[in-house]
Design a protein around this motif. Structure first.
Motif, PDB file in Angstrom:
ATOM      1  N   LEU A 176       0.821  -1.212   0.000  1.00  0.00           N
ATOM      2  CA  LEU A 176       0.000   0.000   0.000  1.00  0.00           C
ATOM      3  C   LEU A 176       0.854   1.261   0.000  1.00  0.00           C
ATOM      4  O   LEU A 176       0.557   2.229  -0.705  1.00  0.00           O
ATOM      5  N   GLU A 177       1.910   1.274   0.799  1.00  0.00           N
ATOM      6  CA  GLU A 177       2.773   2.454   0.881  1.00  0.00           C
ATOM      7  C   GLU A 177       3.923   2.411  -0.133  1.00  0.00           C
ATOM      8  O   GLU A 177       4.672   3.365  -0.266  1.00  0.00           O
ATOM      9  N   GLU A 178       4.022   1.281  -0.832  1.00  0.00           N
ATOM     10  CA  GLU A 178       5.110   1.086  -1.800  1.00  0.00           C
ATOM     11  C   GLU A 178       6.471   1.337  -1.150  1.00  0.00           C
ATOM     12  O   GLU A 178       7.334   2.022  -1.684  1.00  0.00           O
ATOM     13  N   LYS A 179       6.628   0.768   0.041  1.00  0.00           N
ATOM     14  CA  LYS A 179       7.882   0.915   0.775  1.00  0.00           C
ATOM     15  C   LYS A 179       8.381  -0.453   1.231  1.00  0.00           C
ATOM     16  O   LYS A 179       7.600  -1.385   1.415  1.00  0.00           O
ATOM     17  N   THR A 180       9.686  -0.543   1.377  1.00  0.00           N
ATOM     18  CA  THR A 180      10.301  -1.728   1.949  1.00  0.00           C
ATOM     19  C   THR A 180      10.922  -1.331   3.281  1.00  0.00           C
ATOM     20  O   THR A 180      11.735  -0.415   3.341  1.00  0.00           O
ATOM     21  N   LYS A 181      10.524  -2.010   4.341  1.00  0.00           N
ATOM     22  CA  LYS A 181      11.046  -1.707   5.670  1.00  0.00           C
ATOM     23  C   LYS A 181      11.898  -2.865   6.160  1.00  0.00           C
ATOM     24  O   LYS A 181      11.565  -4.028   5.953  1.00  0.00           O
ATOM     25  N   LYS A 182      13.001  -2.531   6.815  1.00  0.00           N
ATOM     26  CA  LYS A 182      13.883  -3.533   7.383  1.00  0.00           C
ATOM     27  C   LYS A 182      13.752  -3.545   8.905  1.00  0.00           C
ATOM     28  O   LYS A 182      13.599  -2.497   9.521  1.00  0.00           O
ATOM     29  N   TYR A 183      13.821  -4.729   9.464  1.00  0.00           N
ATOM     30  CA  TYR A 183      13.745  -4.860  10.913  1.00  0.00           C
ATOM     31  C   TYR A 183      14.580  -6.052  11.362  1.00  0.00           C
ATOM     32  O   TYR A 183      15.108  -6.823  10.541  1.00  0.00           O
ATOM     33  N   THR A 184      14.720  -6.186  12.679  1.00  0.00           N
ATOM     34  CA  THR A 184      15.538  -7.242  13.279  1.00  0.00           C
ATOM     35  C   THR A 184      14.697  -8.064  14.249  1.00  0.00           C
ATOM     36  O   THR A 184      13.884  -7.512  14.990  1.00  0.00           O
ATOM     37  N   LEU A 185      14.883  -9.362  14.224  1.00  0.00           N
ATOM     38  CA  LEU A 185      14.317 -10.242  15.241  1.00  0.00           C
ATOM     39  C   LEU A 185      15.448 -10.614  16.196  1.00  0.00           C
ATOM     40  O   LEU A 185      16.536 -10.987  15.757  1.00  0.00           O
ATOM     41  N   LYS A 186      15.192 -10.512  17.487  1.00  0.00           N
ATOM     42  CA  LYS A 186      16.234 -10.856  18.445  1.00  0.00           C
ATOM     43  C   LYS A 186      15.632 -11.555  19.659  1.00  0.00           C
ATOM     44  O   LYS A 186      14.431 -11.422  19.950  1.00  0.00           O
ATOM     45  N   GLY A 187      16.472 -12.280  20.352  1.00  0.00           N
ATOM     46  CA  GLY A 187      16.028 -12.931  21.573  1.00  0.00           C
ATOM     47  C   GLY A 187      17.210 -13.490  22.329  1.00  0.00           C
ATOM     48  O   GLY A 187      18.222 -13.881  21.731  1.00  0.00           O
ATOM     49  N   LYS A 188      17.103 -13.501  23.661  1.00  0.00           N
ATOM     50  CA  LYS A 188      18.092 -14.159  24.507  1.00  0.00           C
ATOM     51  C   LYS A 188      17.342 -15.244  25.276  1.00  0.00           C
ATOM     52  O   LYS A 188      16.538 -14.942  26.165  1.00  0.00           O
ATOM     53  N   LEU A 189      17.593 -16.486  24.903  1.00  0.00           N
ATOM     54  CA  LEU A 189      16.887 -17.604  25.502  1.00  0.00           C
ATOM     55  C   LEU A 189      17.582 -17.985  26.809  1.00  0.00           C
ATOM     56  O   LEU A 189      18.779 -18.294  26.819  1.00  0.00           O
ATOM     57  N   ASP A 190      16.837 -17.934  27.903  1.00  0.00           N
ATOM     58  CA  ASP A 190      17.430 -18.240  29.210  1.00  0.00           C
ATOM     59  C   ASP A 190      18.147 -19.586  29.186  1.00  0.00           C
ATOM     60  O   ASP A 190      19.314 -19.700  29.564  1.00  0.00           O
ATOM     61  N   ILE A 191      17.411 -20.615  28.768  1.00  0.00           N
ATOM     62  CA  ILE A 191      17.917 -21.990  28.832  1.00  0.00           C
ATOM     63  C   ILE A 191      17.533 -22.710  27.542  1.00  0.00           C
ATOM     64  O   ILE A 191      16.396 -22.593  27.074  1.00  0.00           O
ATOM     65  N   VAL A 192      18.462 -23.449  26.979  1.00  0.00           N
ATOM     66  CA  VAL A 192      18.176 -24.274  25.807  1.00  0.00           C
ATOM     67  C   VAL A 192      18.648 -25.696  26.095  1.00  0.00           C
ATOM     68  O   VAL A 192      19.806 -25.914  26.471  1.00  0.00           O
ATOM     69  N   ASN A 193      17.746 -26.671  25.921  1.00  0.00           N
ATOM     70  CA  ASN A 193      18.085 -28.090  26.066  1.00  0.00           C
ATOM     71  C   ASN A 193      17.833 -28.792  24.735  1.00  0.00           C
ATOM     72  O   ASN A 193      16.795 -28.574  24.101  1.00  0.00           O
TER      73      ASN A 193
END
Length: 340
Positions: A176-193
């Motif tokens: 609709l706005e004929e624009k391309t927007k850039k963004y970042t996904l981030k996360g700090k996972l407390d614990i991963v098993n």
């Protein structure tokens, strides 16, 4: 989409411009007006965020909040013990005339005013003696729980605590706005098993999240955990982030190949600050998908200040059918219960 391979400092990580995180998502869902006042998606906040990311220290009410400080301290002590002394100053003194079972008196705080200010200005947080004592009790309760070794202990051994994921330069094309927007996904996972199949491929990734409460672990239910705090959205966001990371990382996670039929699941470690009860709670969501998360992210990316004008935002919590496996520790006596 690009993976940020470099591990960023906490300061740099927290002030990435135009970034989505689990906390950002919860704030957005809870109150778009309040979220817009602090988010990096609002260009009016960029100058302040840039100052902070370059090492500038901005002291506000959150810097003094006891609950936030103790919550951060127990996270650090459990997940990044080598960083604790670098991140927190612990004060000492004579407390013979102070009842530490009660809320800290104003006069007591004044005795430490200069120390507190010096800590905050140096970029550290602080703990008063009774707070350190409380945190130590919570730490011992978690360490002595029968689930510690296979959750936090396993994650520490494999260097998968505070696991940082940053996916940058994600493009969204607004037709609709004929624009391309850039963004970042981030996360700090407390614990991963990680769990493996016979081919030594990852078949399941379990994400653990530590929460502190003063409500009592028995109250950490559907209503408290997922309605008022919107933790379910944070939980699903972390799972979605992991799936996106694996796609961007050519089907690998933490140096291991991921099987084609892998699953991502979540659990909570809930610690009550008042009596040090600890609850381990697996969260199983039936017919899980991440469409709500995706749509919320796109709404955040496209948000602008005009959307706040003459419009009242309200959020109706989506009900998720959850199954819990709860393992509760009261004075180190374990009780296993099922709740549907």
């Amino acid at each position: 989409m690009k993976i940020e391979k470099k591990i960023l400092s906490d300061n740099k990580y927290h002030h990435i411009i135009n970034s989505v995180s689990g906390t950002e998502l919860k704030n957005f869902i809870n109150s778009k007006k309040k979220w817009w006042g602090t988010t990096s998606f609002n260009k009016d906040n960029h100058k302040k965020l840039k100052e902070k990311s370059n090492g500038g220290v901005i002291i506000n009410d959150y810097s003094y909040n006891e609950n936030l400080r103790i919550g951060s301290a127990i996270h650090c002590k459990l997940l990044e013990p080598n960083k604790f002394k670098k991140m927190f100053d612990v004060f000492d003194g004579d407390y013979s005339d102070v009842d530490l079972t009660k809320k800290l008196p104003v006069k007591y705080t004044k005795l430490f005013e200069e120390k507190i200010e010096n800590s905050l200005k140096s970029g550290k947080s602080y703990l008063l003696p009774h707070e350190k004592e409380n945190m130590d009790y919570m730490y011992d309760a978690v360490k002595n729980h029968l689930m510690y070794n296979e959750t936090i202990g396993d994650s520490l051994k494999n260097k998968l605590t505070e696991f940082q994921i940053i996916l940058k330069d994600i493009e969204f094309h607004n037709i609709l706005e004929e624009k391309t927007k850039k963004y970042t996904l981030k996360g700090k996972l407390d614990i991963v098993n990680l769990f493996f199949n016979e081919k030594k491929e990852i078949k399941e990734i379990k994400i653990g999240d530590i929460k502190t409460t003063s409500k009592g672990v028995s109250e950490y239910t559907n209503i408290y955990s997922f309605d008022k705090t919107h933790n379910i959205h944070q939980c699903l966001y972390y799972e979605y982030l992991v799936t996106e990371y694996i796609k961007a990382n050519n089907g690998e996670f933490a140096g291991y190949k991921v099987s084609d039929d892998y699953t991502v699941n979540s659990y909570y470690i809930v610690i009550n600050k008042s009596d040090q009860d600890v609850l381990f709670m697996n969260v199983v969501i039936e017919n899980k998908n991440y469409n709500d998360i995706k749509s919320n992210i796109i709404e955040m990316v496209n948000f602008n200040k005009n959307m706040l004008k003459n419009h009242k935002f309200s959020h109706k919590e989506k009900f998720y059918d959850l199954t819990y496996k709860k393992i509760t520790n009261n004075n180190l006596n374990e009780v296993i219960t099922e709740e549907d």
